[in-house]
Design a protein around this motif. Structure first.
Motif, PDB file in Angstrom:
ATOM      1  N   ASP A   1      -2.487  -4.326  -2.432  1.00 15.01           N
ATOM      2  CA  ASP A   1      -2.910  -5.085  -2.518  1.00 15.01           C
ATOM      3  C   ASP A   1      -4.261  -4.907  -0.837  1.00 15.01           C
ATOM      4  N   ALA A   2      -3.438  -4.893  -0.207  1.00 14.58           N
ATOM      5  CA  ALA A   2      -4.135  -4.403   1.464  1.00 14.58           C
ATOM      6  C   ALA A   2      -5.023  -2.944   1.242  1.00 14.58           C
ATOM      7  N   TYR A   3      -3.955  -1.960   0.831  1.00 11.71           N
ATOM      8  CA  TYR A   3      -5.169  -0.865   0.372  1.00 11.71           C
ATOM      9  C   TYR A   3      -6.039  -0.358   0.134  1.00 11.71           C
ATOM     10  N   THR A   4      -5.774  -1.276  -1.573  1.00 11.28           N
ATOM     11  CA  THR A   4      -6.810  -1.645  -2.216  1.00 11.28           C
ATOM     12  C   THR A   4      -8.270  -2.287  -2.127  1.00 11.28           C
ATOM     13  N   LEU A   5      -7.782  -2.896  -1.161  1.00 10.59           N
ATOM     14  CA  LEU A   5      -8.908  -3.959  -0.530  1.00 10.59           C
ATOM     15  C   LEU A   5      -9.014  -3.025   0.450  1.00 10.59           C
ATOM     16  N   VAL A   6      -8.999  -2.666   1.686  1.00 15.38           N
ATOM     17  CA  VAL A   6      -9.107  -1.665   2.175  1.00 15.38           C
ATOM     18  C   VAL A   6     -10.136  -0.897   1.814  1.00 15.38           C
ATOM     19  N   PHE A   7      -9.546   0.474   0.627  1.00 15.55           N
ATOM     20  CA  PHE A   7     -10.741   1.279   0.370  1.00 15.55           C
ATOM     21  C   PHE A   7     -11.700   1.032  -0.761  1.00 15.55           C
ATOM     22  N   GLY A   8     -11.532  -0.130  -1.520  1.00 19.15           N
ATOM     23  CA  GLY A   8     -12.768  -0.773  -1.493  1.00 19.15           C
ATOM     24  C   GLY A   8     -14.013  -0.739  -0.876  1.00 19.15           C
ATOM     25  N   GLY A   9     -13.484  -1.894   0.302  1.00 17.84           N
ATOM     26  CA  GLY A   9     -14.154  -2.267   1.391  1.00 17.84           C
ATOM     27  C   GLY A   9     -15.351  -0.730   1.843  1.00 17.84           C
ATOM     28  N   LEU A  10     -13.932   0.298   2.641  1.00 20.11           N
ATOM     29  CA  LEU A  10     -14.892   1.364   2.888  1.00 20.11           C
ATOM     30  C   LEU A  10     -15.584   2.263   2.164  1.00 20.11           C
TER      31      LEU A  10
ATOM     32  N   VAL B   1       0.288   9.428  -1.884  1.00 21.00           N
ATOM     33  CA  VAL B   1       1.029   9.250  -1.184  1.00 21.00           C
ATOM     34  C   VAL B   1       1.515   8.087  -0.587  1.00 21.00           C
ATOM     35  N   ILE B   2       0.791   7.457  -0.394  1.00 21.60           N
ATOM     36  CA  ILE B   2       0.732   5.661  -0.895  1.00 21.60           C
ATOM     37  C   ILE B   2       1.807   5.316  -1.765  1.00 21.60           C
ATOM     38  N   PHE B   3       1.548   5.170  -3.089  1.00 18.10           N
ATOM     39  CA  PHE B   3       2.296   4.593  -3.366  1.00 18.10           C
ATOM     40  C   PHE B   3       3.876   5.650  -4.452  1.00 18.10           C
ATOM     41  N   THR B   4       3.963   6.665  -3.326  1.00 17.26           N
ATOM     42  CA  THR B   4       5.083   7.073  -3.160  1.00 17.26           C
ATOM     43  C   THR B   4       5.618   6.736  -2.188  1.00 17.26           C
ATOM     44  N   ALA B   5       5.000   6.056  -0.888  1.00 15.93           N
ATOM     45  CA  ALA B   5       5.923   5.632   0.471  1.00 15.93           C
ATOM     46  C   ALA B   5       6.337   4.060  -0.003  1.00 15.93           C
ATOM     47  N   LEU B   6       6.146   3.653  -1.446  1.00  9.00           N
ATOM     48  CA  LEU B   6       6.128   2.251  -1.426  1.00  9.00           C
ATOM     49  C   LEU B   6       7.704   2.083  -1.261  1.00  9.00           C
ATOM     50  N   PRO B   7       8.722   2.477  -1.771  1.00  8.17           N
ATOM     51  CA  PRO B   7      10.155   2.537  -1.881  1.00  8.17           C
ATOM     52  C   PRO B   7      10.402   2.207  -0.620  1.00  8.17           C
ATOM     53  N   SER B   8      10.330   3.492   0.194  1.00 10.23           N
ATOM     54  CA  SER B   8      10.850   3.823   1.561  1.00 10.23           C
ATOM     55  C   SER B   8      10.395   2.366   2.394  1.00 10.23           C
TER      56      SER B   8
END
Length: 130
Positions: free
Chosen positions: A55-64, A31-38
């Protein structure tokens, strides 16, 4: 003398739960990567600025993920896992039921507060750190 375990392990059920959890993570990432072009088109982001979103998504995902693992150690893995599934499911339901376009107000629309959309979303102007 070892006491008998209170419950017996069910490898098939454990495998099914792990696979279902992994599929949920894959769906979330798609969902995240599909929304990137929009996002790039709507917010007029350059390729460098778009990489900040990833990067922000990956960092937050890893931290959580680390926080959830520690919470599982302290509070019990099953309890934290079920809590995470409930939060994820409720959030997904609310996102699915949200009206489309309510955040995208233009000047002259009711509820428009003015300002730059990039400033409201805290996106760096040229991809550099503050």
């Amino acid at each position: 003398m070892n006491p008998a375990p209170a419950t017996t392990a069910r490898p098939a059920a454990i495998l099914a739960i792990i696979l279902a959890s992994y599929v949920m993570i894959l769906l979330d990432n798609s969902v995240i990567f599909t929304a990137l072009p929009s996002l790039q088109a709507d917010l007029q982001l350059s390729t460098g600025e778009l990489s900040w979103v990833q990067d922000a998504y990956t960092l937050v995902f890893g931290g959580l993920l680390l926080l959830g693992a520690r919470a599982g150690d302290l509070l019990g893995r099953r309890r934290v896992f079920v809590f995470g599934l409930v939060v994820f499911s409720v959030a997904s339901l609310l996102i699915g039921l949200a009206p489309a376009g309510w955040w995208d107000r233009r000047p002259g629309d009711p509820g428009y507060r003015g300002g730059d959309r990039r400033a409201r979303l805290a996106v760096p102007a040229h991809g550099e750190l503050p």
